[in-house]
Design a protein around this motif. Structure first.
Motif, short mmCIF file in Angstrom:
data_model
loop_
_atom_site.label_atom_id
_atom_site.label_comp_id
_atom_site.label_asym_id
_atom_site.label_seq_id
_atom_site.Cartn_x
_atom_site.Cartn_y
_atom_site.Cartn_z
N VAL A 92 0.84 -1.20 0.00
CA VAL A 92 0.00 0.00 0.00
C VAL A 92 0.87 1.25 0.00
CG1 VAL A 92 -1.55 1.39 1.43
CG2 VAL A 92 -2.06 -1.02 1.04
N ALA A 93 1.96 1.24 0.78
CA ALA A 93 2.87 2.39 0.83
C ALA A 93 3.49 2.64 -0.55
CB ALA A 93 3.96 2.15 1.87
N ILE A 94 3.88 1.57 -1.21
CA ILE A 94 4.45 1.69 -2.57
C ILE A 94 3.41 2.26 -3.54
CG2 ILE A 94 5.34 0.40 -4.55
CD1 ILE A 94 6.62 -1.53 -2.51
N ASP A 95 2.17 1.77 -3.42
CA ASP A 95 1.09 2.26 -4.30
C ASP A 95 0.81 3.73 -4.06
OD1 ASP A 95 0.77 -0.18 -5.52
OD2 ASP A 95 -0.84 -0.85 -4.20
N LEU A 96 0.87 4.16 -2.78
CA LEU A 96 0.63 5.57 -2.46
C LEU A 96 1.72 6.45 -3.07
CD1 LEU A 96 -0.55 5.39 1.26
CD2 LEU A 96 -1.90 6.18 -0.70
N MET A 97 2.96 5.98 -3.02
CA MET A 97 4.06 6.74 -3.61
C MET A 97 3.91 6.79 -5.13
SD MET A 97 7.48 5.82 -1.38
CE MET A 97 7.30 4.04 -1.45
N PHE A 98 3.46 5.67 -5.70
CA PHE A 98 3.24 5.63 -7.16
C PHE A 98 2.11 6.57 -7.55
CE2 PHE A 98 0.87 3.77 -10.75
CZ PHE A 98 1.84 3.91 -11.74
N LEU A 99 1.10 6.64 -6.70
CA LEU A 99 -0.07 7.48 -6.98
C LEU A 99 0.32 8.95 -7.11
CD1 LEU A 99 -3.15 6.99 -7.32
CD2 LEU A 99 -3.41 7.61 -4.91
N LYS A 100 1.35 9.35 -6.36
CA LYS A 100 1.81 10.74 -6.41
C LYS A 100 2.50 11.07 -7.73
CE LYS A 100 2.46 11.28 -1.41
NZ LYS A 100 3.45 11.52 -0.32
N THR A 101 2.96 10.04 -8.42
CA THR A 101 3.72 10.28 -9.65
C THR A 101 2.84 10.32 -10.89
OG1 THR A 101 4.13 7.91 -10.05
CG2 THR A 101 5.70 9.08 -8.64
#
Length: 209
Positions: A92-101
């Motif tokens: 989920v943390a990785i997905d949240l960081m990806f979402l910002k990009t």
């Protein structure tokens, strides 16, 4: 007569404040003993075990012995459960960081399912430790049962979530409470909510049978 009742009530309140502070200090101490990484999960299981016994009116239990025995017994299994919980949290943390990009339609398409997943994860966490110590189930079964109780009790889940948020806010606002009441207050909220849920489902099962 009234003075005696008041004195007895004050003594009981002071006794419970001492008990809560004591078990919270044990929780922090044993978490630190495992350098938090390996100590937080078994220490939390031990904390919920003590709180559950108090909730069942077993108020005369030896807190130190109960806590230490549970910590030692559950050390490996609780840490394995922690690793199971860590995997989706990292994803989920990785997905949240990806979402910002990303931006535009792709961000909107990912936003709703991702936050739905986060909500499901949080709701499962609400019931996980109460289920784990109450049913003494396996790790996978504990996660499944926790989700099961969260779904069947949406109103209670919301109340528990709000209550936990309130406890966290209170501890952040009054930081002096953290060493004495931070963990045990959350454990009391979750164990009480979980216990009522268990009893509700048990009554339904008995009625249907």
């Amino acid at each position: 007569m009234e003075f005696g009742k008041t004195s007895g009530m004050l003594f009981t309140i002071c006794e419970w404040i001492t008990r809560l502070a004591y078990v919270n200090l044990l929780w922090l101490l044993f978490s630190a003993a495992g350098m938090f990484v390996w100590g937080i999960m078994p220490s939390t299981v031990a904390l919920f075990t003590v709180v559950r016994k108090w909730l069942l009116k077993e108020t005369g239990i030896p807190v130190w012995n109960t806590f230490w025995k549970t910590y030692r017994k559950e050390f490996l299994r609780a840490n394995l459960l922690g690793l199971l919980l860590l995997i989706p949290a990292v994803l989920v943390a990785i997905d949240l960081m990806f979402l910002k990009t990303v931006a535009g339609p792709l961000q909107i398409a990912l936003f709703i399912p991702l936050w739905t997943l986060i909500l499901c994860y949080l709701l499962t966490l609400l019931f996980l430790f109460p289920v784990y110590v109450h049913y003494r189930a396996g790790m996978i079964d504990s996660i499944k049962y926790a989700w099961f109780h969260a779904v069947l009790n949406p109103h209670r889940s919301v109340i528990m979530l709000v209550a936990v948020a309130a406890v966290i806010f209170l501890n952040l606002y009054m930081t002096a409470l953290i060493p004495f009441f931070s963990g045990v207050m959350i454990a009391a909220v979750l164990m009480t909510g979980g216990y009522h849920s268990f009893n509700r489902i048990k009554r339904k099962t008995v009625t249907q049978n």
